[in-house]
Design a protein around this motif. Structure first.
Motif, PDB file in Angstrom:
ATOM      1  N   PHE A  54      25.711 -23.990  89.827  1.00  0.00           N
ATOM      2  CA  PHE A  54      25.311 -23.109  90.177  1.00  0.00           C
ATOM      3  C   PHE A  54      25.034 -23.193  90.925  1.00  0.00           C
ATOM      4  O   PHE A  54      24.997 -21.675  91.918  1.00  0.00           O
ATOM      5  CB  PHE A  54      23.833 -22.758  89.177  1.00  0.00           C
ATOM      6  CG  PHE A  54      22.867 -22.028  89.495  1.00  0.00           C
ATOM      7  CD1 PHE A  54      22.724 -20.439  89.106  1.00  0.00           C
ATOM      8  CD2 PHE A  54      21.778 -22.369  90.344  1.00  0.00           C
ATOM      9  CE1 PHE A  54      21.948 -19.513  90.036  1.00  0.00           C
ATOM     10  CE2 PHE A  54      20.762 -20.705  91.217  1.00  0.00           C
ATOM     11  CZ  PHE A  54      21.031 -19.847  91.376  1.00  0.00           C
ATOM     12  N   GLU A  55      24.098 -23.800  91.747  1.00  0.00           N
ATOM     13  CA  GLU A  55      24.477 -24.482  93.484  1.00  0.00           C
ATOM     14  C   GLU A  55      25.624 -24.154  94.042  1.00  0.00           C
ATOM     15  O   GLU A  55      26.023 -23.159  94.741  1.00  0.00           O
ATOM     16  CB  GLU A  55      24.321 -25.753  93.520  1.00  0.00           C
ATOM     17  CG  GLU A  55      24.475 -25.962  94.988  1.00  0.00           C
ATOM     18  CD  GLU A  55      24.278 -27.122  95.439  1.00  0.00           C
ATOM     19  OE1 GLU A  55      23.970 -27.869  96.518  1.00  0.00           O
ATOM     20  OE2 GLU A  55      24.569 -28.687  94.012  1.00  0.00           O
ATOM     21  N   ARG A  56      26.769 -24.144  93.726  1.00  0.00           N
ATOM     22  CA  ARG A  56      27.966 -23.369  94.347  1.00  0.00           C
ATOM     23  C   ARG A  56      28.005 -21.995  94.059  1.00  0.00           C
ATOM     24  O   ARG A  56      28.472 -21.620  95.225  1.00  0.00           O
ATOM     25  CB  ARG A  56      29.484 -24.402  93.350  1.00  0.00           C
ATOM     26  CG  ARG A  56      31.060 -23.585  94.042  1.00  0.00           C
ATOM     27  CD  ARG A  56      32.245 -23.790  93.030  1.00  0.00           C
ATOM     28  NE  ARG A  56      32.170 -23.754  92.060  1.00  0.00           N
ATOM     29  CZ  ARG A  56      31.475 -23.006  90.860  1.00  0.00           C
ATOM     30  NH1 ARG A  56      32.124 -21.324  91.986  1.00  0.00           N
ATOM     31  NH2 ARG A  56      31.447 -22.588  89.742  1.00  0.00           N
ATOM     32  N   ILE A  57      27.925 -21.672  92.989  1.00  0.00           N
ATOM     33  CA  ILE A  57      27.768 -20.364  92.863  1.00  0.00           C
ATOM     34  C   ILE A  57      26.715 -19.192  93.750  1.00  0.00           C
ATOM     35  O   ILE A  57      26.641 -18.814  94.979  1.00  0.00           O
ATOM     36  CB  ILE A  57      27.744 -19.757  92.171  1.00  0.00           C
ATOM     37  CG1 ILE A  57      28.343 -20.033  91.355  1.00  0.00           C
ATOM     38  CG2 ILE A  57      27.225 -17.613  91.141  1.00  0.00           C
ATOM     39  CD1 ILE A  57      28.532 -19.679  89.359  1.00  0.00           C
ATOM     40  N   HIS A  58      25.483 -19.936  93.847  1.00  0.00           N
ATOM     41  CA  HIS A  58      24.551 -19.547  95.020  1.00  0.00           C
ATOM     42  C   HIS A  58      24.592 -19.719  96.137  1.00  0.00           C
ATOM     43  O   HIS A  58      24.410 -18.838  97.094  1.00  0.00           O
ATOM     44  CB  HIS A  58      23.422 -20.750  94.977  1.00  0.00           C
ATOM     45  CG  HIS A  58      21.487 -20.140  95.350  1.00  0.00           C
ATOM     46  ND1 HIS A  58      21.626 -21.083  96.618  1.00  0.00           N
ATOM     47  CD2 HIS A  58      21.148 -19.431  95.273  1.00  0.00           C
ATOM     48  CE1 HIS A  58      21.127 -20.130  96.893  1.00  0.00           C
ATOM     49  NE2 HIS A  58      20.413 -19.655  96.350  1.00  0.00           N
ATOM     50  N   ARG A  59      25.692 -21.006  97.112  1.00  0.00           N
ATOM     51  CA  ARG A  59      25.530 -20.681  98.495  1.00  0.00           C
ATOM     52  C   ARG A  59      27.066 -20.608  98.367  1.00  0.00           C
ATOM     53  O   ARG A  59      27.034 -19.915  99.646  1.00  0.00           O
ATOM     54  CB  ARG A  59      25.973 -22.907  98.152  1.00  0.00           C
ATOM     55  CG  ARG A  59      26.654 -23.316  99.813  1.00  0.00           C
ATOM     56  CD  ARG A  59      26.853 -24.418 100.016  1.00  0.00           C
ATOM     57  NE  ARG A  59      27.056 -25.693  98.530  1.00  0.00           N
ATOM     58  CZ  ARG A  59      27.891 -25.553  97.618  1.00  0.00           C
ATOM     59  NH1 ARG A  59      29.465 -24.811  98.563  1.00  0.00           N
ATOM     60  NH2 ARG A  59      28.289 -26.339  96.836  1.00  0.00           N
ATOM     61  N   THR A  60      27.966 -20.224  97.680  1.00  0.00           N
ATOM     62  CA  THR A  60      29.455 -19.833  98.118  1.00  0.00           C
ATOM     63  C   THR A  60      29.900 -18.010  97.700  1.00  0.00           C
ATOM     64  O   THR A  60      30.081 -17.386  98.645  1.00  0.00           O
ATOM     65  CB  THR A  60      30.608 -20.000  97.691  1.00  0.00           C
ATOM     66  OG1 THR A  60      30.087 -20.094  96.211  1.00  0.00           O
ATOM     67  CG2 THR A  60      30.955 -22.091  97.989  1.00  0.00           C
ATOM     68  N   GLU A  61      29.046 -17.219  97.144  1.00  0.00           N
ATOM     69  CA  GLU A  61      28.617 -15.812  96.365  1.00  0.00           C
ATOM     70  C   GLU A  61      27.403 -15.149  97.136  1.00  0.00           C
ATOM     71  O   GLU A  61      27.555 -14.224  97.625  1.00  0.00           O
ATOM     72  CB  GLU A  61      28.968 -15.937  94.965  1.00  0.00           C
ATOM     73  CG  GLU A  61      29.889 -16.289  94.946  1.00  0.00           C
ATOM     74  CD  GLU A  61      31.803 -16.091  95.527  1.00  0.00           C
ATOM     75  OE1 GLU A  61      31.433 -14.609  95.740  1.00  0.00           O
ATOM     76  OE2 GLU A  61      32.439 -16.225  95.319  1.00  0.00           O
ATOM     77  N   PHE A  62      26.207 -15.594  96.531  1.00  0.00           N
ATOM     78  CA  PHE A  62      25.322 -14.785  96.409  1.00  0.00           C
ATOM     79  C   PHE A  62      24.364 -14.795  97.870  1.00  0.00           C
ATOM     80  O   PHE A  62      24.005 -13.926  98.212  1.00  0.00           O
ATOM     81  CB  PHE A  62      24.044 -15.528  95.196  1.00  0.00           C
ATOM     82  CG  PHE A  62      23.708 -15.555  94.136  1.00  0.00           C
ATOM     83  CD1 PHE A  62      25.171 -14.218  93.787  1.00  0.00           C
ATOM     84  CD2 PHE A  62      24.198 -16.197  93.114  1.00  0.00           C
ATOM     85  CE1 PHE A  62      25.477 -14.130  92.406  1.00  0.00           C
ATOM     86  CE2 PHE A  62      24.223 -16.440  92.222  1.00  0.00           C
ATOM     87  CZ  PHE A  62      24.874 -15.148  91.289  1.00  0.00           C
ATOM     88  N   SER A  63      24.619 -16.605  98.729  1.00  0.00           N
ATOM     89  CA  SER A  63      23.731 -16.352 100.105  1.00  0.00           C
ATOM     90  C   SER A  63      24.349 -16.310 101.260  1.00  0.00           C
ATOM     91  O   SER A  63      24.138 -15.614 102.129  1.00  0.00           O
ATOM     92  CB  SER A  63      23.873 -17.652  99.973  1.00  0.00           C
ATOM     93  OG  SER A  63      24.570 -18.261 100.076  1.00  0.00           O
ATOM     94  N   CYS A  64      25.988 -15.024 100.807  1.00  0.00           N
ATOM     95  CA  CYS A  64      26.398 -14.694 101.628  1.00  0.00           C
ATOM     96  C   CYS A  64      26.706 -13.204 101.848  1.00  0.00           C
ATOM     97  O   CYS A  64      27.560 -12.386 102.859  1.00  0.00           O
ATOM     98  CB  CYS A  64      27.790 -15.141 101.440  1.00  0.00           C
ATOM     99  SG  CYS A  64      28.630 -17.027 101.523  1.00  0.00           S
ATOM    100  N   LEU A  65      26.267 -12.661 100.768  1.00  0.00           N
ATOM    101  CA  LEU A  65      25.963 -11.071 100.550  1.00  0.00           C
ATOM    102  C   LEU A  65      25.223 -10.309 101.436  1.00  0.00           C
ATOM    103  O   LEU A  65      24.487 -11.140 102.478  1.00  0.00           O
ATOM    104  CB  LEU A  65      25.479 -11.225  99.063  1.00  0.00           C
ATOM    105  CG  LEU A  65      26.444 -11.066  98.088  1.00  0.00           C
ATOM    106  CD1 LEU A  65      25.160 -11.126  96.643  1.00  0.00           C
ATOM    107  CD2 LEU A  65      27.856 -10.291  98.505  1.00  0.00           C
ATOM    108  N   PRO A  66      25.684  -8.722 101.947  1.00  0.00           N
ATOM    109  CA  PRO A  66      25.724  -8.537 103.182  1.00  0.00           C
ATOM    110  C   PRO A  66      23.836  -8.317 103.274  1.00  0.00           C
ATOM    111  O   PRO A  66      23.674  -8.100 101.590  1.00  0.00           O
ATOM    112  CB  PRO A  66      26.270  -7.438 103.515  1.00  0.00           C
ATOM    113  CG  PRO A  66      27.294  -7.135 102.867  1.00  0.00           C
ATOM    114  CD  PRO A  66      27.009  -8.492 101.667  1.00  0.00           C
ATOM    115  N   ARG A  67      22.943  -8.117 103.713  1.00  0.00           N
ATOM    116  CA  ARG A  67      21.464  -8.484 103.283  1.00  0.00           C
ATOM    117  C   ARG A  67      20.478  -8.947 102.335  1.00  0.00           C
ATOM    118  O   ARG A  67      19.479  -8.664 102.165  1.00  0.00           O
ATOM    119  CB  ARG A  67      21.643  -6.122 103.427  1.00  0.00           C
ATOM    120  CG  ARG A  67      21.756  -5.654 104.617  1.00  0.00           C
ATOM    121  CD  ARG A  67      21.958  -4.269 104.509  1.00  0.00           C
ATOM    122  NE  ARG A  67      22.791  -3.723 105.573  1.00  0.00           N
ATOM    123  CZ  ARG A  67      22.800  -2.025 105.588  1.00  0.00           C
ATOM    124  NH1 ARG A  67      22.218  -1.881 104.986  1.00  0.00           N
ATOM    125  NH2 ARG A  67      23.870  -1.677 106.934  1.00  0.00           N
TER     126      ARG A  67
END
Length: 66
Positions: free
Chosen positions: A19-32
């Motif tokens: 989950f940490e990896r998904i959070h760091r690489t996917e969610f937090s990089c989304l625009p806005r």
């Protein structure tokens, strides 16, 4: 948008590290994206059948990953 949540996502991860990896690489990089709130189930309290329309595909995916 109004209200508390703009989007509600259910993420199935094998471990907190996944989950940490998904959070760091996917969610937090989304625009806005300005804020992310996460909630975790520490253990199962009540075993209820989930609606198949909601979780059917996710459960099938988990079976293929196992």
């Amino acid at each position: 948008m109004s209200g508390g949540d703009d989007y509600f996502l259910i993420v199935l991860a094998r471990a907190i590290e996944d989950f940490e990896r998904i959070h760091r690489t996917e969610f937090s990089c989304l625009p806005r994206v300005s804020r992310i709130q996460s909630n975790f189930a520490l253990r199962e309290i009540v075993n209820r059948a989930a609606p198949p329309a909601t979780f059917g595909k996710a459960r099938a995916l988990l079976r293929t990953l196992s």
